[in-house]
Structure formats: C-alpha cells, structure tokens
Design an enzyme around this catalytic site. Structure first.
Site, PDB file in Angstrom:
ATOM      1  N   ARG A   1      -0.930  23.608  -0.434  1.00 23.06           N
ATOM      2  CA  ARG A   1      -0.881  22.633  -1.524  1.00 23.06           C
ATOM      3  C   ARG A   1       0.544  22.178  -1.807  1.00 23.06           C
ATOM      4  O   ARG A   1       0.807  20.991  -2.048  1.00 23.06           O
ATOM      5  CB  ARG A   1      -1.496  23.258  -2.785  1.00 23.06           C
ATOM      6  CG  ARG A   1      -1.582  22.330  -3.975  1.00 23.06           C
ATOM      7  CD  ARG A   1      -2.482  22.935  -5.035  1.00 23.06           C
ATOM      8  NE  ARG A   1      -2.524  22.105  -6.229  1.00 23.06           N
ATOM      9  CZ  ARG A   1      -1.976  22.448  -7.397  1.00 23.06           C
ATOM     10  NH1 ARG A   1      -1.359  23.620  -7.515  1.00 23.06           N
ATOM     11  NH2 ARG A   1      -2.047  21.654  -8.434  1.00 23.06           N
TER      12      ARG A   1
ATOM     13  N   HIS B   1       1.981  18.363  -1.724  1.00 24.21           N
ATOM     14  CA  HIS B   1       2.643  17.765  -2.880  1.00 24.21           C
ATOM     15  C   HIS B   1       4.080  17.374  -2.563  1.00 24.21           C
ATOM     16  O   HIS B   1       4.607  16.432  -3.170  1.00 24.21           O
ATOM     17  CB  HIS B   1       2.605  18.736  -4.062  1.00 24.21           C
ATOM     18  CG  HIS B   1       1.264  18.795  -4.728  1.00 24.21           C
ATOM     19  ND1 HIS B   1       1.099  18.942  -6.091  1.00 24.21           N
ATOM     20  CD2 HIS B   1       0.004  18.715  -4.213  1.00 24.21           C
ATOM     21  CE1 HIS B   1      -0.193  18.950  -6.387  1.00 24.21           C
ATOM     22  NE2 HIS B   1      -0.876  18.833  -5.259  1.00 24.21           N
TER      23      HIS B   1
ATOM     24  N   ASN C   1       1.840  19.702 -10.670  1.00 26.87           N
ATOM     25  CA  ASN C   1       2.662  20.720 -10.009  1.00 26.87           C
ATOM     26  C   ASN C   1       2.876  21.980 -10.840  1.00 26.87           C
ATOM     27  O   ASN C   1       3.497  22.933 -10.372  1.00 26.87           O
ATOM     28  CB  ASN C   1       4.028  20.127  -9.645  1.00 26.87           C
ATOM     29  CG  ASN C   1       3.945  19.150  -8.491  1.00 26.87           C
ATOM     30  OD1 ASN C   1       3.014  19.207  -7.690  1.00 26.87           O
ATOM     31  ND2 ASN C   1       4.912  18.250  -8.410  1.00 26.87           N
TER      32      ASN C   1
ATOM     33  N   HIS D   1      -9.323  21.837   0.514  1.00 27.23           N
ATOM     34  CA  HIS D   1      -9.939  22.423  -0.675  1.00 27.23           C
ATOM     35  C   HIS D   1     -10.920  23.529  -0.312  1.00 27.23           C
ATOM     36  O   HIS D   1     -11.551  24.104  -1.197  1.00 27.23           O
ATOM     37  CB  HIS D   1     -10.658  21.343  -1.485  1.00 27.23           C
ATOM     38  CG  HIS D   1      -9.726  20.429  -2.222  1.00 27.23           C
ATOM     39  ND1 HIS D   1     -10.155  19.353  -2.973  1.00 27.23           N
ATOM     40  CD2 HIS D   1      -8.366  20.430  -2.321  1.00 27.23           C
ATOM     41  CE1 HIS D   1      -9.112  18.736  -3.501  1.00 27.23           C
ATOM     42  NE2 HIS D   1      -8.022  19.373  -3.119  1.00 27.23           N
TER      43      HIS D   1
END
Length: 425
Positions: free
Chosen positions: A65, A69, A97, A196
C-alpha cells in the site's frame, strides 16, 4: 489473452507520450541497476524485509500500500517517507495515509545500505523492492521483477496526496480517470485493485455503504446483504474510525485471486471495489481473473508499470542519506532548516552557484555546540565552511562532525553582505 485487447492502444499511447511529452515511463530504470555500484543491495533489502515479515504477517499489505501511495503522488520518488514540518504538512498527514505502516522496515534497510555502499541506493528503490519482497515471502520467491534506478524527490505535500490518491469512495469513472492520469489502463486498475486481497480496511472508509449510502440512512443495494450484516456487527456506527475488518474475507493474509471471487459475490468492501462491476470491460476482467490462474502474471505486469510512474532518474532527483528527512523554510528569518545528514561542502557549492550569494551552515543548538567545543571537539573553521572536511580528505558529514541527533536541524542562511537581504526558497 487479456493484454492483447489493450496492446494496440498501449502502443499508440506510448508513442504519443514519447512524441508529445518527450518522456516515456521508466526512464532509465533497468534490471540490476546496482549490480556494479552496490551488488548486495537487493539481497540486503530482501533479507531485512523477509526477517521482518516472518515476525509480522501484516507487513506485506502495508508495504504494498505504501508503494502504491508513493507512486500515485509525484511519482515513485520516496516522498511518502518524508515527515511533516511545522509549516509543511507532508503526504503522511493526508487522511488516506494516516494508517500507512512499515516505515521502520524501509529505514532499517536504508541504514544497512548506507553502511554497505553509502549514497548509492535510493529510498524510492528500497520501497519498491521491499513491497515486492514482503508479498513474495509467502511464496519463497520473487513474484515480480522490480526495475531499479529511481532517485529520490524532496517535495512532500499533504495537498498533493489528497489531490492524487484515489479514494475508497470513487465510482468507476473517477477510478478510470485517476489511473489514466498516471498512464495506467483499465486492466491495470482492475489488476492492481487485486492488492486488496491482503490487508484490512477501517470502518469509516466504507460505513456509509452500511448506514447512509445516499444520505437517507440507507444501505448500498449492491452490497451482499449477508456480508453487510456481518460488517454491521463489527462496524456499529457510521463514525467508527478505529475498528477494522479484512478486505478479503477468509484469506486476507494470503496474496491470491480470492479478491475477485468475493467481488463477484458482491462482497467488495469499498465502494471503489464494487465500482469495478459497474463497467462491462472491467467486469469482464474481474471474471477472467476470478476463473483463471492469470492474476500473478497480470499483477507482475501492472505493478511494474505502476512502479515506473513519473520516476526521477539519471541526474534528476538525488539519493537521500536518510529516508526520513525534514526541510522547512522560514521566510521571516530568511532561512531553510534541514534535519538529517547532508554532504556539507557539496550543498554549499551547489547553493553558491545557484544563488550567487553568501551561504552559511550553522548548528541551531548552541548548547550542544558549546559543549562540543568545551570537550575539544569543536572545529576552528570560519565563515562558510563550518564542519570542514574529514581527515581522509573526503567530504565530512555534518551529522557525523557534530554528532547531531535526528531531531536537530541545520540552518542554511542565504545572504549578500547583509544576512537579511533575501531569502531563497
């Protein structure tokens, strides 16, 4: 084949990108970039990451993740690692975040790499490698190829993260636009959403689907009713921001294609997950990934493309000495504050050349400086070159020279004869 449907379009887009922008994704990224300059780089990152994952099974989802990001905000430049300052909230402060984790793994790898081959391996590359290695631990082999050669960026702004990160509330149109703006396709969107399959989601990012989907206290009709009841038993209010649930019920610690199977059962956790079924093309890709063994191959290709978004390569960007450094500007005091390790002489030379003005570096903590002098450790240098050079002739690190702690800052003053004449930001 899934990719063949998009091959002509991708080739055309790539050519247009090169012709009109003059830059192609990936730049100078290549296999084994550190083969000569730091041969053990990838092994060091892998060993540290695998050791950490063996003791913390949640790290694969966290590092994957974080990599995502990082790349979606200013490109894959490691800017997500930079901390906020008093006058600059960094990417870390953006709501999406706030739940990022795994920063200590990146810092541990960077510390070891700086001991092995100082100033060579970028934080951006460490993050890309660690994300791959964390996911790969489950399989005891590398699951995708990571091209290296990224350099680090210096800018990290909360506003950039808010403007660029796709949210769990996006519909398909918004998702497609977000990914398209980064040069990624609908296939990449569906495939990368498969990330996911590991990790958890906090209630406040999907509870509107349970309690107030259209603002009338209703439930999202596209959400499986049995699954919704299970979620409601865990997320009891619309405002719960502490409880979390698995994103992939049943196998949230296993990187696999189960995400697509539960998605087809209308058990996608976020609105952005369910959105993939609202577009025929995307839904067809979901069907194919759920009923075949193509997920790993497709994911390897898509994340490789994602890892090349707006990368800094060659002489653009830099190699940070620490993956977490702080930079603040004080317009009133005409100074820039830097926290971290810097190559003092190199910085001074660069700034003098760029500004044509007098540049000084001083340590802001006078008490520590006086203590150092009392103990006989203070330098006798005057003027610009406080800190001087090391005994072996190499550029001395201010961090080493003054035994600065991470919380200490170095002030860079820009001036002509009058130190308050101007400020360079």
């Amino acid at each position: 084949m899934m990719r063949s449907r998009f091959s002509l379009l991708l080739i055309s887009c790539s050519l247009l990108m090169c012709i009109f922008v003059g830059v192609c994704h990936g730049g100078e990224l290549r296999k084994k970039f550190y083969k000569e300059s730091c041969p053990l780089a990838e092994d060091i990152v892998k060993n540290i990451t695998w050791t950490r994952v063996a003791n913390n099974v949640t790290l694969p989802s966290k590092l994957l993740r974080m990599h995502f990001h990082d790349c979606f905000v200013r490109g894959c430049d490691g800017s997500v690692l930079i901390d906020s300052t008093s006058n600059n909230p960094a990417e870390k402060e953006a709501v999406p975040n706030l739940t990022l984790g795994g920063f200590d793994v990146i810092e541990e790898a960077k510390t070891q790499l700086e001991k092995t081959c100082p100033g060579v391996v970028s934080c951006a590359d460490i993050l890309a490698l660690a994300a791959r290695d964390a996911v790969s631990f489950q399989f005891n082999k590398s699951m995708w190829e990571v091209l290296t050669g990224r350099r680090d960026g210096r800018i990290s702004r909360q506003s950039d993260a808010l403007a660029n990160l796709p949210t769990p509330f996006f519909n398909f149109t918004a998702l497609k636009q977000s990914f398209s703006s980064k040069g990624l396709t609908v296939t990449d969107l569906v495939v990368l959403s498969g990330g996911h399959t590991i990790g958890i989601g906090h209630c406040n990012f999907f509870s509107n689907r349970l309690y107030n989907f259209t603002g009338k206290g209703d439930q999202d009709p596209s959400l499986n009713s049995t699954y919704a009841a299970t979620l409601k038993s865990q997320c009891k209010t619309l405002t719960d921001n502490t409880t979390f649930v698995p994103m992939d019920p049943g196998t949230f610690l296993s990187f696999d294609a189960n995400y697509y199977k539960v998605l087809k059962l209308n058990q996608g956790l976020f609105q952005s997950d369910a959105a993939l079924l609202t577009n025929k093309g995307a839904s067809n890709i979901v069907d194919e990934l759920a009923s075949s063994n193509k997920f790993f191959t497709e994911f390897a290709q898509s994340i490789k493309r994602m890892g090349a978004i707006e990368v800094l390569t060659g002489s653009v960007g830099e190699i940070r000495k620490k993956c977490v450094e702080r930079f603040t500007t004080d317009m009133n005091a005409h100074k820039v504050v830097v926290t971290g390790r810097i190559e003092e002489q190199k910085l001074l030379k660069k700034l003098r050349k760029k500004t044509g003005k007098r540049v000084e570096i001083i340590i802001h903590d006078d008490k520590k400086k006086k203590k150092k002098k009392k103990e006989g450790g203070d330098n006798n240098n005057n003027g610009d070159d406080i800190g001087g050079s090391s005994k072996d002739g190499n550029t001395a690190m201010v961090h080493d020279q003054y035994c600065c702690r991470e919380s200490e800052a170095i002030f860079m003053m820009f001036s002509d004869e009058n130190p308050n004449a101007c400020s360079i930001v």
